[in-house]
Motif scaffolding. Structure first.
Motif, PDB file in Angstrom:
ATOM      1  N   TYR A 165       2.667  80.894 103.025  1.00 27.59           N
ATOM      2  CA  TYR A 165       2.215  80.800 101.643  1.00 27.59           C
ATOM      3  C   TYR A 165       2.558  79.429 101.077  1.00 27.59           C
ATOM      4  N   THR A 166       1.744  79.005 100.141  1.00 27.26           N
ATOM      5  CA  THR A 166       1.997  77.767  99.407  1.00 27.26           C
ATOM      6  C   THR A 166       2.227  78.124  97.941  1.00 27.26           C
ATOM      7  N   VAL A 167       3.032  77.303  97.266  1.00 31.26           N
ATOM      8  CA  VAL A 167       3.347  77.531  95.860  1.00 31.26           C
ATOM      9  C   VAL A 167       2.975  76.266  95.086  1.00 31.26           C
ATOM     10  N   SER A 168       2.080  76.411  94.126  1.00 31.79           N
ATOM     11  CA  SER A 168       1.663  75.262  93.322  1.00 31.79           C
ATOM     12  C   SER A 168       2.751  74.915  92.303  1.00 31.79           C
ATOM     13  N   PRO A 169       2.686  73.712  91.724  1.00 31.79           N
ATOM     14  CA  PRO A 169       3.658  73.353  90.684  1.00 31.79           C
ATOM     15  C   PRO A 169       3.646  74.326  89.511  1.00 31.79           C
ATOM     16  N   GLN A 170       2.524  75.026  89.310  1.00 27.98           N
ATOM     17  CA  GLN A 170       2.429  76.010  88.232  1.00 27.98           C
ATOM     18  C   GLN A 170       2.943  77.389  88.656  1.00 27.98           C
ATOM     19  N   GLY A 171       3.399  77.501  89.914  1.00 28.50           N
ATOM     20  CA  GLY A 171       3.951  78.768  90.390  1.00 28.50           C
ATOM     21  C   GLY A 171       2.932  79.732  90.942  1.00 28.50           C
ATOM     22  N   LEU A 172       1.699  79.261  91.260  1.00 27.47           N
ATOM     23  CA  LEU A 172       0.667  80.125  91.837  1.00 27.47           C
ATOM     24  C   LEU A 172       0.805  80.163  93.357  1.00 27.47           C
ATOM     25  N   TYR A 173       0.671  81.368  93.921  1.00 30.88           N
ATOM     26  CA  TYR A 173       0.828  81.560  95.355  1.00 30.88           C
ATOM     27  C   TYR A 173      -0.538  81.701  96.028  1.00 30.88           C
ATOM     28  N   ASN A 174      -0.637  81.171  97.237  1.00 30.08           N
ATOM     29  CA  ASN A 174      -1.789  81.420  98.090  1.00 30.08           C
ATOM     30  C   ASN A 174      -1.272  81.756  99.491  1.00 30.08           C
ATOM     31  N   TYR A 175      -1.733  82.892 100.039  1.00 26.67           N
ATOM     32  CA  TYR A 175      -1.207  83.391 101.303  1.00 26.67           C
ATOM     33  C   TYR A 175      -2.217  83.219 102.435  1.00 26.67           C
ATOM     34  N   THR A 176      -1.687  82.966 103.644  1.00 25.93           N
ATOM     35  CA  THR A 176      -2.496  82.933 104.859  1.00 25.93           C
ATOM     36  C   THR A 176      -1.837  83.844 105.886  1.00 25.93           C
ATOM     37  N   LEU A 177      -2.585  84.847 106.355  1.00 23.76           N
ATOM     38  CA  LEU A 177      -2.079  85.792 107.347  1.00 23.76           C
ATOM     39  C   LEU A 177      -2.793  85.557 108.673  1.00 23.76           C
ATOM     40  N   ARG A 178      -2.024  85.515 109.742  1.00 25.10           N
ATOM     41  CA  ARG A 178      -2.580  85.367 111.096  1.00 25.10           C
ATOM     42  C   ARG A 178      -2.052  86.497 111.961  1.00 25.10           C
ATOM     43  N   GLY A 179      -2.915  86.967 112.858  1.00 27.64           N
ATOM     44  CA  GLY A 179      -2.475  88.060 113.722  1.00 27.64           C
ATOM     45  C   GLY A 179      -3.516  88.409 114.773  1.00 27.64           C
ATOM     46  N   SER A 180      -3.343  89.603 115.350  1.00 25.36           N
ATOM     47  CA  SER A 180      -4.224  90.052 116.437  1.00 25.36           C
ATOM     48  C   SER A 180      -4.649  91.495 116.204  1.00 25.36           C
ATOM     49  N   LEU A 181      -5.862  91.795 116.665  1.00 21.85           N
ATOM     50  CA  LEU A 181      -6.360  93.164 116.741  1.00 21.85           C
ATOM     51  C   LEU A 181      -6.491  93.536 118.213  1.00 21.85           C
ATOM     52  N   TYR A 182      -5.967  94.700 118.585  1.00 20.05           N
ATOM     53  CA  TYR A 182      -6.094  95.198 119.952  1.00 20.05           C
ATOM     54  C   TYR A 182      -6.930  96.468 119.921  1.00 20.05           C
ATOM     55  N   ALA A 183      -7.934  96.563 120.796  1.00 20.92           N
ATOM     56  CA  ALA A 183      -8.848  97.697 120.799  1.00 20.92           C
ATOM     57  C   ALA A 183      -9.281  98.009 122.220  1.00 20.92           C
ATOM     58  N   LYS A 184      -9.771  99.231 122.411  1.00 22.46           N
ATOM     59  CA  LYS A 184     -10.329  99.610 123.707  1.00 22.46           C
ATOM     60  C   LYS A 184     -11.635  98.878 123.967  1.00 22.46           C
ATOM     61  N   LYS A 185     -11.845  98.533 125.208  1.00 22.15           N
ATOM     62  CA  LYS A 185     -13.114  97.877 125.573  1.00 22.15           C
ATOM     63  C   LYS A 185     -14.256  98.882 125.502  1.00 22.15           C
TER      64      LYS A 185
END
Length: 433
Positions: free
Chosen positions: A413-433
């Motif tokens: 996440y990043t925090v602006s000088p005004q205190g606003l947050y922006n989030y980035t989520l990374r991950g994986s999905l596992y599924a049956k073929k």
């Protein structure tokens, strides 16, 4: 006294780190991996591939410790220092004990209301065990009696003081048990061999009896190989060794909610919860008139270890890393996977309801070079990686989502000088073929 360090901590499914100190024919083990009751039955212990275990507590407070100490001389009995601490000290207590004569190796032990906790029994340098103690005190409630510090690093108390004059009952509770199927399998093998021999003697002239004896002997050979008997039919998927979404979210939130957004004029601009590092990384930027020395001194007071700096840029940026609390027994799961079409539709639909765009990438298996034979095992599952960017808190974004087969690798996440947050989520999905 002989001091030995066991094998280095390896990933889940291999070995558990520990430190072994020997006093004559008695061995004391520190740094065991503790999990809540119900998560460490015999099959789980075999899957973890650890060699010794011990239990402590009753009911919901029951925990099991796992460890793989180095080979010792024949006749050496092994005991858990954490179990001794629980029996001899108990209450809501904590202590730091020196494990060697050079003050290089220490152990942090603790109990909460007479019960062992998965956040204690941590070995390492003095700085590492002090950090573990700080995390423990942050995330645990001692009750009305408050905390009792029975051994501080300034007192420089040796582990030997903890094991002096122990009763036979305390020693029995702390004794480590060996994880092994060899003994029952050997008994089965001997019985099978005797039955085969009896058939041969009683029916020496019978070809059928001879065949039965030969077949029984073959089974004996197979039974005596426990390593082959417990091998799984297929390799487990990578999701088995990764934290579930609820566990990762809880650890990330608990850590970042306790962190300071501002320290003596330095403010957080970027933060990241990292799955592999199992902790929160914070990037602070200096305010006008603030100094590195003041910031670093305050960081040590708050987090128990110093910050790191980029001196090339003039000391305007500092980084602090905070470890998560130790995961509990439900952190890892091998849930059944959904078919790929269903898994992707469900995940994307959830994000569409939240008005969050999704970037997906299919992870391809590497292809074998022409003229060579691929050694990659065939799998019945497929992995997709994803990236999400949003102004919503991760806990709100993922609330109500079907998390089967979903794993998070990072929340930044990043925090602006005004205190606003922006989030980035990374991950994986596992599924049956």
């Amino acid at each position: 006294m002989i001091y030995r360090k066991s094998r280095k901590r390896l990933p889940q499914g291999e070995r558990t780190a520990g430190v072994l100190v020997l006093d004559g024919r008695t061995g004391w083990v520190a740094g065991m991996h503790w999990t809540q009751s119900g998560a460490t039955d015999l099959l789980t212990r075999l899957r973890l591939n650890d060699t010794h275990w011990v239990t402590s507590g009753k009911g919901t407070g029951k925990v099991t410790g796992l460890v793989s100490p180095e080979k010792t001389r024949r006749g050496v009995k092994l005991y858990s220092l954490a179990s001794v601490f629980q029996s001899a000290i108990g209450g809501s207590s904590h202590g730091l004990y020196r494990l060697d004569e050079d003050n290089n190796k220490w152990v942090f032990l603790a109990t909460v209301r007479d019960e062992l906790t998965v956040m204690a029994d941590v070995t390492g340098t003095l700085q590492e065990v002090c950090t573990a103690r700080n995390h423990f005190l942050t995330f645990n409630d001692p009750g009305e009696e408050g905390w009792s510090c029975v051994a501080d690093h300034q007192q420089n108390i040796s582990w030997k003081m903890l094991v002096e004059g122990l009763s036979a009952q305390t020693m029995a509770r702390a004794r480590l048990n060996e994880v092994s199927l060899r003994r029952p399998l050997t008994v089965i093998a001997i019985v099978a061999a005797l039955v085969a021999t009896g058939l041969w003697i009683q029916n020496e002239s019978s070809q059928a009896a001879r065949d039965a004896a030969i077949e029984a002997s073959r089974k004996v050979v197979n039974v005596i190989k426990p390593e082959e008997a417990v091998q799984p039919e297929k390799l487990p998927g990578p999701w088995v060794t990764r934290f579930t979404v609820p566990v990762f979210l809880k650890a990330c939130w608990a850590t970042r909610s306790e962190s300071r957004m501002s320290i003596v004029g330095w403010r957080v601009s970027v933060g990241e919860c990292d799955e592999q590092q199992q902790g929160l990384r914070l990037h602070y930027e200096a305010a006008q008139g603030s100094t590195i020395e003041n910031f670093d001194r305050r960081v040590v007071q708050l987090y128990g270890h110093p910050a790191t700096f980029d001196f090339v840029d003039g000391g305007k940026n500092g980084n602090v890393f905070i470890h998560f609390g130790l995961p509990d027994a439900n952190s890892l799961q091998d849930e059944p996977l959904r078919p790929a079409n269903e898994r992707l539709k469900s995940f994307i639909s959830h994000m569409q309801r939240k008005n969050v765009p999704v970037q997906l990438s299919e992870v391809k298996q590497p292809e074998a070079l022409p003229g060579t034979k691929s050694e990659q095992p065939k799998t019945d599952w497929q992995e997709y990686t994803f990236t999400l960017s949003t102004g919503l808190m991760p806990e709100l974004l993922l609330e109500g989502m079907d998390a089967r087969g979903v794993r998070l690798s990072s929340i930044s996440y990043t925090v602006s000088p005004q205190g606003l947050y922006n989030y980035t989520l990374r991950g994986s999905l596992y599924a049956k073929k």
